[in-house]
Design a protein around this motif. Structure first.
Motif, short mmCIF file in Angstrom:
data_model
loop_
_atom_site.label_atom_id
_atom_site.label_comp_id
_atom_site.label_asym_id
_atom_site.label_seq_id
_atom_site.Cartn_x
_atom_site.Cartn_y
_atom_site.Cartn_z
N GLU A 46 6.44 -7.42 -2.91
CA GLU A 46 6.01 -6.71 -1.18
C GLU A 46 6.30 -6.38 -0.98
O GLU A 46 5.84 -5.47 0.14
N LEU A 47 7.28 -5.08 -1.74
CA LEU A 47 8.09 -4.14 -0.72
C LEU A 47 7.09 -3.05 -0.85
O LEU A 47 7.07 -1.94 -0.24
N TYR A 48 6.59 -2.19 -2.00
CA TYR A 48 5.87 -1.41 -2.25
C TYR A 48 4.42 -1.96 -1.53
O TYR A 48 3.72 -0.87 -0.95
N TYR A 49 3.58 -2.99 -1.04
CA TYR A 49 2.59 -3.16 0.08
C TYR A 49 3.16 -3.12 1.16
O TYR A 49 1.75 -2.19 1.31
N GLN A 50 4.41 -3.01 1.94
CA GLN A 50 5.05 -2.68 2.34
C GLN A 50 4.63 -1.44 3.17
O GLN A 50 4.24 -0.63 3.78
N GLN A 51 5.00 -0.59 1.92
CA GLN A 51 5.35 0.65 2.08
C GLN A 51 3.75 1.69 2.20
O GLN A 51 3.17 2.24 3.04
N LEU A 52 2.74 1.11 0.88
CA LEU A 52 1.78 1.00 1.33
C LEU A 52 1.19 0.45 2.77
O LEU A 52 0.44 1.67 3.32
N ILE A 53 0.69 -0.18 3.57
CA ILE A 53 0.69 -0.39 4.52
C ILE A 53 1.13 0.60 5.38
O ILE A 53 0.01 1.01 6.68
N ALA A 54 2.09 1.13 5.57
CA ALA A 54 2.91 1.73 6.21
C ALA A 54 1.84 3.70 5.74
O ALA A 54 1.70 4.27 7.14
N VAL A 55 1.51 3.89 5.12
CA VAL A 55 1.28 4.82 4.51
C VAL A 55 -0.03 4.75 4.74
O VAL A 55 -0.79 5.45 5.83
N LEU A 56 -1.28 3.74 5.25
CA LEU A 56 -2.41 3.27 5.41
C LEU A 56 -2.52 3.89 7.26
O LEU A 56 -3.32 4.34 7.73
N ARG A 57 -1.55 3.40 7.51
CA ARG A 57 -0.98 3.12 9.31
C ARG A 57 -1.37 4.31 10.00
O ARG A 57 -1.46 5.23 10.93
N LEU A 58 0.03 5.45 9.14
CA LEU A 58 0.38 6.58 9.25
C LEU A 58 -1.12 7.64 8.86
O LEU A 58 -1.52 8.65 9.54
N ASN A 59 -1.73 7.53 8.33
CA ASN A 59 -3.28 8.31 7.75
C ASN A 59 -4.52 7.58 8.73
O ASN A 59 -5.32 8.13 8.50
N HIS A 60 -3.94 6.66 10.04
CA HIS A 60 -5.02 5.83 10.84
C HIS A 60 -6.42 5.28 10.16
O HIS A 60 -7.27 5.23 10.30
#
Length: 129
Positions: free
Chosen positions: A110-124
């Motif tokens: 779940e922490l991995y997925y949260q990190q991916l979501i953050a990266v996806l948001r940062l990259n719009h």
């Protein structure tokens, strides 16, 4: 809005389930993703599809097949990734490719997925929650 990864699995059949979801609901698919990584000294790829949020509840699913296929190489064929590319072309959805750390870098998936979501948001690629 709630955005969450939904893991379909890592196997052969799971990839075809993801492809079927995209083919059956092309009007809901926003983006297709390929996350490339190195896990256990092997180049692996996770494929994913971001769906549009639901009207009720504002839930945005991201279906993923985690590290389920070998990373595609130009010199050799990869049947599962080629099928993903076919669906991409058929639905006019380019595949966004990213290099990411392997999922076992994190103590919990779940922490991995949260990190991916953050990266996806940062990259719009994903809208803010």
């Amino acid at each position: 809005m709630t955005q969450r990864f939904i893991k379909l699995g890592e196997g052969y059949g799971d990839i075809y389930e993801l492809l079927t979801l995209v083919e059956e609901m092309p009007h809901r698919v926003e983006r297709l993703l390929a996350f490339h990584t190195i896990k256990n000294n092997e180049e692996r790829t996770s494929i994913a599809a971001i769906f549009k949020p639901t009207h009720k509840g504002k839930f945005q699913p991201i279906y993923i097949c985690l590290e389920g296929i070998p990373k595609p190489k130009e010199e050799s064929s990869n049947v599962r990734y080629d099928a993903f590319k076919e669906v991409s072309e058929k639905n006019n959805l380019p595949i966004i490719e990213m290099v990411v750390p392997p999922s076992d870098t994190y103590h919990e998936e779940e922490l991995y997925y949260q990190q991916l979501i953050a990266v996806l948001r940062l990259n719009h690629i994903l809208p803010p929650a």
